[in-house]
Enzyme design. Structure first.
Site, short mmCIF file in Angstrom:
data_model
loop_
_atom_site.label_atom_id
_atom_site.label_comp_id
_atom_site.label_asym_id
_atom_site.label_seq_id
_atom_site.Cartn_x
_atom_site.Cartn_y
_atom_site.Cartn_z
N GLU A 550 8.04 -5.60 -0.43
CA GLU A 550 7.60 -6.05 -1.76
C GLU A 550 6.49 -7.09 -1.65
O GLU A 550 5.50 -7.03 -2.38
CB GLU A 550 8.79 -6.60 -2.56
CG GLU A 550 9.90 -5.61 -2.84
CD GLU A 550 9.43 -4.29 -3.42
OE1 GLU A 550 8.33 -4.23 -3.99
OE2 GLU A 550 10.16 -3.30 -3.29
N ASP A 614 5.21 -0.43 3.43
CA ASP A 614 6.22 -0.09 4.44
C ASP A 614 5.83 -0.65 5.80
O ASP A 614 6.66 -1.22 6.52
CB ASP A 614 6.37 1.44 4.55
CG ASP A 614 7.22 2.02 3.42
OD1 ASP A 614 7.94 1.26 2.76
OD2 ASP A 614 7.16 3.25 3.22
ZN LIG Z 1 6.98 -0.25 -2.90
#
Ligand SMILES: [Zn+2]
Length: 711
Positions: A550, A614
């Protein structure tokens, strides 16, 4: 029935909720993490033949089991080579043991937690329904859930709940009255012809703007109307519409004509709808438009009546994502025959309300979902009623959930975790050799201002609409309308940065670039992401990876276009921006080579922001885990796995998952996330620390010669 039309580019962790099902609930929380050994210890049978110890540091290792570390030995496939396919290695045992439940399109760790949370919410709502409640929140939850569960009352009500809208549609006879009917439907929060929503203006993040976006298709994306790949889905949709119109009382010929009309109009809308990739570009999708100019651009529609009806009042300016779309929409209102519009609007109303209507409508609605996602069986009614109650009153249902399963110290844990990740991100920025000092200063400024929302909102919203025990459709429409008006009324008013965009019980997390904040709901703070008794390595591989993901969104290809105040404003030196884009291109090109179905590849551009998140997420979580374990007086080895290896098993096992084929196709088209398998594969093969932890020789798939890195 809640097809929310907010034009948010908030980047969520798991996956965009499919328009036909709901975001999921979520379960028990936990406290602080347990100390476990640090980055050194003996090695492991990696299956890849190279099991050399990582430098043995000070104290001798303490042997524990994987279970004690918070990991799952039975989910592994030790016959796989972690250097070839780490997803299979971490998840092969899980994949072999788990079938996709009949009522799911995807099954994975998120689904497992959903199920647990759903059971918790079920207990809460059954109790609220059956026992006398003094708390008004519980009373209202019980009444809403009870009305959904009362199938006899639902049958008895028939279509009476949507009658006001059907009557409005029936009256349309020319372009003007068609436009007025669209206004009526929009005032209920139904996306007819387009969607509306409120979020901060991109250039002035302190003020809310009303945004208008393309929306109102019955299929998941424009591609479903325009590409050959989806021919079978179009046919199935047509058949579904014919059946739906027959249920509404039309004869065979008229039902077929109506279905033709709906698809013809939606195809026209699809043609002027931007592709999912083009919709990711904030600059291209930001068009503040003066009310007078909108009236000139799209004269076939009464925009002032529209903003008045949805509760925004009169606005000087409205933000359009795509002016061409609205010019075309207006022309369609004027040029298309009223009968075509009437069929289209009827379809929009019935599809939106179907889950609340008598069984035959509900089942027909599910028949379409079945085709689009591959799911075999409808969820049990109680599950659908739990979901629906949560959709109607997320911050009411969040309250008993949090009270039941979220211990107070979990909030502190999540805050500390964010802090730890942000700290290593700061160091990472300092260490970049490709970025100038000026851009680094701006990046630090942005990082320092990210606000962390953890667990649940500080202040809960209220839901002031009527709920009656026997009128489920009317209750659902009232809920939809209430929330839509609450949102619409905020247009032109100051933006509240503390507002949550997700229910507290959901298994997910997000970063919102306009607010420069990130939320970790109570729902995701549990195994296999987090557990109070799990090792630091497993927790940082799980929930640490989520938090890192995030925070990295603040710096992905979209997020990096927004500054520390959440404004769409460039803070990059030009040459740094060029290098950043080249790094993004490396990622997009690499992910575009990942084949998810025979001949069907990940869309590197559609998934770029998520892939950058990611990659950065797992990298920063690893650095944060290492920092936390530095100098620890005990070092652990779990069934032969070093702590570094445990971290990566934690990250991999969080993604064990399988999808139905139709669902893979749908997600490749609309989901900005890569398929779970490639989230593991892509993020770890580009991280040198992974190759080192598992001693992967250069040239193996998990240690390619050329890697991409952004953050
Ligand atoms: Zn995301």
């Amino acid at each position: 029935m809640n097809r929310f039309t907010r034009i948010t580019i908030a980047a969520a962790f798991a996956a965009a909720a499919c328009g036909h099902s709901k975001p999921a609930p979520s379960g028990e929380g936990s406290g602080t993490a347990v100390e476990t050994g640090s980055g050194s210890a003996s090695a492991v049978d990696t299956g890849s033949g190279s099991a050399t110890p990582v430098e043995p540091a000070g104290p001798p290792p303490t042997n524990i089991t994987l279970a004690e570390a918070g990991l799952e030995a039975e989910s592994l496939d030790k016959t796989a080579d972690p250097c070839t396919d780490f997803f299979q290695y971490a998840c092969g045992g899980w994949l072999a043991k788990n079938d996709i439940p009949a009522d799911r399109a995807r099954w994975g760790r998120f689904g497992e937690i959903d199920d647990r949370n759903e059971a918790t919410l079920h207990d809460i709502l059954e109790d609220a329904r059956k026992t006398k409640q003094t708390d008004p929140v519980m009373q209202k939850l019980g009444a809403y859930y009870g009305a959904c569960m009362d199938e006899k009352a639902v049958e008895k009500q028939g279509l009476s709940g949507i009658k006001p809208m059907q009557d409005a549609i029936a009256k349309a006879k020319d372009a003007k009255s068609v436009a007025a009917t669209i206004v009526t439907l929009q005032s209920y929060g139904i996306s007819a012809g387009f969607g509306h929503g409120v979020q901060p203006d991109f250039k002035d993040s302190t003020t809310n703007a009303l945004w208008l976006d393309s929306d109102g298709l019955g299929l998941p994306d424009r591609d479903y109307y325009l590409k050959d790949d989806f021919k079978d889905k179009r046919t199935a949709y047509h058949d579904h519409l014919v059946r739906m119109f027959k249920l509404l009382g039309r004869n065979d010929a008229k039902a077929k004509t109506a279905a033709d009309n709906v698809i013809a109009l939606e195809t026209e809308l699809a043609k002027v709808t931007r592709s999912a990739v083009d919709r990711r570009d904030p600059v291209a999708n930001y068009h503040p438009t003066a009310a007078d100019d909108l009236a000139k651009l799209a004269p076939g529609f009464d925009w002032a009546a529209f903003t008045g009806a949805i509760g925004s009042g009169s606005l000087k300016s409205i933000n359009l994502t795509n002016p061409d779309y609205f010019a075309a929409f207006s022309k369609l209102v004027t040029d298309q025959k009223p009968d075509v519009w009437k069929d289209y609007l009827t379809a929009r109303v019935v599809e939106a309300a179907a889950p609340t209507l008598p069984k035959k409508f509900d089942q027909e609605h599910f028949a379409l979902e079945k085709v689009l996602t591959g799911v075999e069986q409808q969820k049990d009614r109680w599950k659908r009623c739990v979901d629906a109650t949560g959709m109607a009153m997320p911050e009411y249902l969040g309250q008993p959930f949090v009270a039941k399963v979220f211990p107070g110290d979990s909030k502190k844990y999540a805050n500390d975790l964010y802090g730890a990740i942000a700290e290593v991100m700061g160091k990472d920025i300092d260490s970049l050799d490709w970025m100038s000092a000026q851009t680094k200063t701006a990046a630090h400024k942005k990082l320092a201002k990210i606000a962390f929302l953890t667990g649940y909102p500080d202040k809960w919203k209220t839901y002031d609409f009527d709920v009656k025990p026997t009128t489920y459709t009317a209750n659902a429409l009232a809920a939809l309308k209430f929330e839509d008006h609450r949102q619409s009324a905020k247009a032109g008013k100051p933006y509240d940065r503390s507002e949550w965009l997700m229910p507290a019980y959901i298994v997910n997390a997000y970063y919102n670039p306009s607010a420069n904040n990130s939320a970790l709901p109570a729902g995701i703070l549990q195994p296999p992401f987090f557990g109070a008794d799990r090792s630091v390595a497993a927790n940082f591989g799980g929930i640490g990876m989520v938090a890192g993901h995030e925070l990295t969104h603040g710096f992905d290809d979209q997020g990096a276009q927004f500054d520390e105040e959440g404004r769409l404003s460039n803070w990059w030196q030009p040459s740094d921006l060029e290098k950043f884009k080249a790094k993004g291109k490396c990622v997009a090109d690499q992910y575009s080579t990942f084949e998810a179905l025979p001949g069907k590849f990940v869309q590197g551009q559609l998934t770029l922001g998520e892939n950058i998140a990611d990659m950065g997420g797992v990298k920063n979580a690893f650095a944060a885990y290492r920092a936390k374990r530095k100098g620890a007086d005990k070092v652990y080895v779990a069934d032969g796995f070093t702590e570094d290896q445990m971290f990566f098993l934690g990250a991999g096992q969080a993604w064990c998952s399988k999808d139905r084929e139709a669902e893979i196709q749908r997600r490749l088209t609309v989901d900005p996330h890569s398929p779970p398998k490639f989230r593991v594969y892509g993020a770890l093969r580009n991280l040198p620390e992974f190759a080192k932890a598992f001693n992967c020789p250069e040239g193996t798939p998990m240690h390619p010669k050329n890697v991409c890195s952004v953050w």
